[in-house]
Design an enzyme around this catalytic site. Sequence first.
Site, PDB file in Angstrom:
ATOM      1  N   HIS A   1       0.921  -1.135   0.000  1.00  0.00           N
ATOM      2  CA  HIS A   1       0.000   0.000   0.000  1.00  0.00           C
ATOM      3  C   HIS A   1       0.960   1.183   0.000  1.00  0.00           C
ATOM      4  O   HIS A   1       1.771   1.316   0.921  1.00  0.00           O
ATOM      5  CB  HIS A   1      -0.847  -0.033   1.274  1.00  0.00           C
TER       6      HIS A   1
ATOM      7  N   HIS B   1       3.237   4.152   0.547  1.00  0.00           N
ATOM      8  CA  HIS B   1       3.473   4.924   1.759  1.00  0.00           C
ATOM      9  C   HIS B   1       4.790   5.663   1.634  1.00  0.00           C
ATOM     10  O   HIS B   1       5.768   5.138   1.135  1.00  0.00           O
ATOM     11  CB  HIS B   1       3.464   4.035   3.010  1.00  0.00           C
TER      12      HIS B   1
END
Length: 122
Positions: free
Chosen positions: A106, A108
């Site tokens: 994800h 980041h």
Amino acid sequence: MTSNDTPHPTDPDCLFCKIVAGDSPATIVASTDQAVAFKDINPQAPLHVLVVPRAHHGDIAQLAAADPDLLAGVVALADEIASEQADGQFRLIFNSGPRAGQSVFHVHGHVIGGKELGWTPA
């Protein structure tokens, strides 16, 4: 999907989606309607915060292609945190892929600061 559409796309198996939803613990330091920032569990500097978009995108290139405004929101939150906690001086690092050090898929950004930083890219 753009950052103005709701709900945000999520992955039910993604740790960062669970943190964004409040289903996994994290020390949240800031949030906006677009992104959430929380302390890294293995800090590498006095300031080491992860900034994640609320919407699930695998890496920085996917996010940039899908929603440049959301990417700008992630960077703006990183800048806000660094302004408050590191005199506005920071490094923003996005790892993309396992060989580059990405372990949660994800996107980041690592906001690193609060001390004199050397140059150790690899």
